[in-house]
Design an enzyme around this catalytic site. Structure first.
Site, PDB file in Angstrom:
ATOM      1  N   GLU A  86       0.789  -1.242   0.000  1.00 18.93           N
ATOM      2  CA  GLU A  86       0.000   0.000   0.000  1.00 18.93           C
ATOM      3  C   GLU A  86       0.820   1.289   0.000  1.00 18.93           C
ATOM      4  OE1 GLU A  86      -3.957  -0.205   2.319  1.00 18.93           O
ATOM      5  OE2 GLU A  86      -2.949  -2.095   2.750  1.00 18.93           O
ATOM      6  N   THR A 116       0.162   2.090  -8.200  1.00 22.45           N
ATOM      7  CA  THR A 116      -0.435   3.346  -8.660  1.00 22.45           C
ATOM      8  C   THR A 116       0.580   4.096  -9.529  1.00 22.45           C
ATOM      9  OG1 THR A 116      -1.576   3.365  -6.529  1.00 22.45           O
ATOM     10  CG2 THR A 116      -1.748   5.353  -7.856  1.00 22.45           C
ATOM     11  N   ASP A 171       6.774  -4.236 -11.372  1.00 21.28           N
ATOM     12  CA  ASP A 171       5.988  -3.921 -10.167  1.00 21.28           C
ATOM     13  C   ASP A 171       5.887  -5.186  -9.315  1.00 21.28           C
ATOM     14  OD1 ASP A 171       4.273  -2.712  -8.335  1.00 21.28           O
ATOM     15  OD2 ASP A 171       2.473  -3.127  -9.518  1.00 21.28           O
ATOM     16  N   ARG A 204      -7.817  -0.085  -5.739  1.00 22.75           N
ATOM     17  CA  ARG A 204      -6.688  -0.871  -5.217  1.00 22.75           C
ATOM     18  C   ARG A 204      -6.889  -2.369  -5.365  1.00 22.75           C
ATOM     19  NH1 ARG A 204      -2.525  -2.373  -2.548  1.00 22.75           N
ATOM     20  NH2 ARG A 204      -2.681  -3.857  -0.833  1.00 22.75           N
ATOM     21  N   GLN A 242       3.537  -6.739   0.376  1.00 25.81           N
ATOM     22  CA  GLN A 242       3.270  -7.358   1.674  1.00 25.81           C
ATOM     23  C   GLN A 242       4.326  -8.428   1.957  1.00 25.81           C
ATOM     24  OE1 GLN A 242      -0.767  -8.497   2.467  1.00 25.81           O
ATOM     25  NE2 GLN A 242      -1.477  -6.382   2.325  1.00 25.81           N
TER      26      GLN A 242
HETATM   27  N1  LIG Z   1      -4.183   9.824  -1.501  1.00 22.11           N
HETATM   28  C1  LIG Z   1      -3.260   9.064  -2.083  1.00 22.11           C
HETATM   29  N2  LIG Z   1      -3.519   7.775  -2.297  1.00 22.11           N
HETATM   30  C2  LIG Z   1      -2.548   7.047  -2.897  1.00 22.11           C
HETATM   31  C3  LIG Z   1      -1.307   7.596  -3.316  1.00 22.11           C
HETATM   32  N3  LIG Z   1      -0.571   6.605  -3.864  1.00 22.11           N
HETATM   33  C4  LIG Z   1      -1.329   5.498  -3.819  1.00 22.11           C
HETATM   34  N4  LIG Z   1      -2.529   5.767  -3.241  1.00 22.11           N
HETATM   35  C5  LIG Z   1      -3.623   4.835  -2.971  1.00 22.11           C
HETATM   36  O1  LIG Z   1      -3.150   3.886  -2.032  1.00 22.11           O
HETATM   37  C6  LIG Z   1      -3.712   2.615  -2.282  1.00 22.11           C
HETATM   38  C7  LIG Z   1      -2.601   1.574  -2.372  1.00 22.11           C
HETATM   39  O2  LIG Z   1      -1.818   1.813  -3.510  1.00 22.11           O
HETATM   40  P1  LIG Z   1      -1.162   0.652  -4.371  1.00 22.11           P
HETATM   41  O3  LIG Z   1      -0.501   1.329  -5.534  1.00 22.11           O
HETATM   42  O4  LIG Z   1      -2.116  -0.421  -4.639  1.00 22.11           O
HETATM   43  O5  LIG Z   1      -0.048   0.123  -3.353  1.00 22.11           O
HETATM   44  P2  LIG Z   1       1.073  -0.990  -3.608  1.00 22.11           P
HETATM   45  O6  LIG Z   1       2.345  -0.423  -3.069  1.00 22.11           O
HETATM   46  O7  LIG Z   1       1.080  -1.420  -5.026  1.00 22.11           O
HETATM   47  O8  LIG Z   1       0.564  -2.163  -2.650  1.00 22.11           O
HETATM   48  P3  LIG Z   1       0.892  -3.753  -2.779  1.00 22.11           P
HETATM   49  O9  LIG Z   1       0.523  -4.173  -4.144  1.00 22.11           O
HETATM   50  O10 LIG Z   1       0.076  -4.418  -1.707  1.00 22.11           O
HETATM   51  O11 LIG Z   1       2.361  -3.889  -2.507  1.00 22.11           O
HETATM   52  C8  LIG Z   1      -4.528   2.757  -3.574  1.00 22.11           C
HETATM   53  O12 LIG Z   1      -5.887   2.916  -3.244  1.00 22.11           O
HETATM   54  C9  LIG Z   1      -4.003   4.026  -4.198  1.00 22.11           C
HETATM   55  O13 LIG Z   1      -4.962   4.693  -4.971  1.00 22.11           O
HETATM   56  C10 LIG Z   1      -1.070   8.984  -3.066  1.00 22.11           C
HETATM   57  O14 LIG Z   1      -0.016   9.554  -3.368  1.00 22.11           O
HETATM   58  N5  LIG Z   1      -2.091   9.659  -2.446  1.00 22.11           N
HETATM   59 MG   LIG Z   2       0.716  -3.208  -5.893  1.00 20.33          MG
END
Ligand SMILES: Nc1nc2c(ncn2[C@@H]2O[C@H](COP(=O)(O)OP(=O)(O)OP(=O)(O)O)[C@@H](O)[C@H]2O)c(=O)[nH]1
Ligand SMILES: [Mg+2]
Length: 316
Positions: free
Chosen positions: A5, A10, A162, A140, A166
């Site tokens: 997360e 993203t 990517d 997400r 976790q």
């Molecule tokens: N407000 C906000 N939300 C964000 C930002 N970056 C990511 N998010 C939100 O945070 C959530 C998690 O983002 P992901 O990109 O899925 O995170 P990840 O690092 O890929 O997570 P894993 O796949 O579990 O490793 C999503 O709902 C995104 O939209 C940001 O800069 N600002």
């Molecule tokens: Mg991810």
């Protein structure tokens, strides 16, 4: 790389958008409908469950909507139709649910963009709904396994990988270590007062710092450049004023004002110190992964940086 997360996927989506002639085609957009719908149903259920746990009393209208939702729509229901959207809207507007929402992060975890999904739910329930880029960036899914794509920034092709952040995903990272030119390590700035999804006894920033140390010191990763994204600046800028970064044990010695500029610099320096300890140069960027202009600028800088290293074709 980075913990779950932090925003890796993203940023990956944004690279797809900001590359030359980038974006999502119709079919790719449609593939996000079920993810968007699932955000709405799963997050409202999280709020209902925690309202009960926290003893937040819901109003009559809200309670009735919950009973109807439970009767008519099983928890694995993925399609949000007009009726379900109306029920979720009533629940979201319930006072007890709003109080529960205010306790997110402190008492339980909720997805960062949950409010966006509730506030736009009527649009998602329309028959011809096609997710737009804003919806896609907020939708997400926890990454499982490794996704790789080649993006084109002007005359430069960059392969980006990517990974899932976790704990259970991290052992797969080693398979990507060969031939990487640079590592983008993504930090969620706003996680300093949150616990990990997979371990409620562990502070998420503490885990981030430990992971960053491990990565920078890893013997198979001595060559790659490290690019640090200090992400979620939008959430951090609001949060750091209300809840001091000192609550995080790694930042307890911070003695400046609880305002965004100084606190972000302090956190940045903490990460740079880790790089310096092992003589590694770390390039940093403050990012808001939801902001396409911001990521576009950062991508331009990365391109220049990599070209500066005389690399015509690189793999990240
Ligand atoms: N407000 C906000 N939300 C964000 C930002 N970056 C990511 N998010 C939100 O945070 C959530 C998690 O983002 P992901 O990109 O899925 O995170 P990840 O690092 O890929 O997570 P894993 O796949 O579990 O490793 C999503 O709902 C995104 O939209 C940001 O800069 N600002
Ligand atoms: Mg991810």
């Amino acid at each position: 790389m980075g913990i779950g997360e932090s925003g890796k996927s993203t940023i990956f989506k944004q690279f797809k958008i900001v590359q030359s002639n980038g974006g999502f085609n119709e079919e790719e957009k449609k593939a996000f409908i079920s993810v968007v719908h699932y955000q709405c149903t799963s997050q409202i259920r999280t709020l209902i469950e925690n309202a009960e746990k926290l003893g937040e009393e819901m109003g009559e209208k809200g309670k009735k909507a919950v009973a109807m939702m439970n009767d008519l729509y099983p928890s694995d229901q993925v399609v949000v139709n007009k009726e379900l959207a109306d029920l979720i809207e009533v629940i979201w507007n319930d006072e007890g649910i709003r109080k529960t929402y205010e306790a997110r992060g402190k008492k339980f975890l909720l997805n960062d963009c949950a409010d966006y999904f509730f506030n736009n739910i009527q649009r998602f329930a329309e028959n011809n709904y096609i997710p737009n880029e804003a919806d896609i960036l907020r939708a997400r899914t926890r990454s499982v396994g490794i996704e790789s794509a080649q993006f084109r920034f002007q005359n430069m092709r960059i392969r980006v990988i990517d990974v899932g952040g976790q704990r259970s995903e991290r052992r797969k990272w080693i398979s990507c270590f060969d031939d990487v030119t640079a590592i983008i390590f993504v930090v969620s700035l706003s996680c300093y007062d949150l616990v990990l999804r997979e371990d409620e006894n562990k502070n998420a920033m503490e885990e981030t710092i430990q992971l960053f140390e491990e990565i920078t010191k890893h013997r198979d990763l001595q060559k790659p450049n490290i690019i640090l994204f200090l992400n979620k600046t939008d959430l951090f800028d609001t949060k750091c004023v209300e809840s001091s970064i000192k609550v995080c044990k790694h930042f307890s010695d911070y003695d400046g004002d609880d305002e965004p500029v100084a606190t972000k610099e302090f956190i940045k320096d903490r990460f740079l110190e880790i790089g310096e300890q092992i003589g590694k140069k770390v390039v940093t960027h403050f990012t808001c992964a939801l902001n396409t202009d911001n990521v576009q600028n950062v991508a331009k800088n990365i391109r220049k940086y990599l070209l500066g290293n005389n690399l015509e074709e690189v793999g990240l």
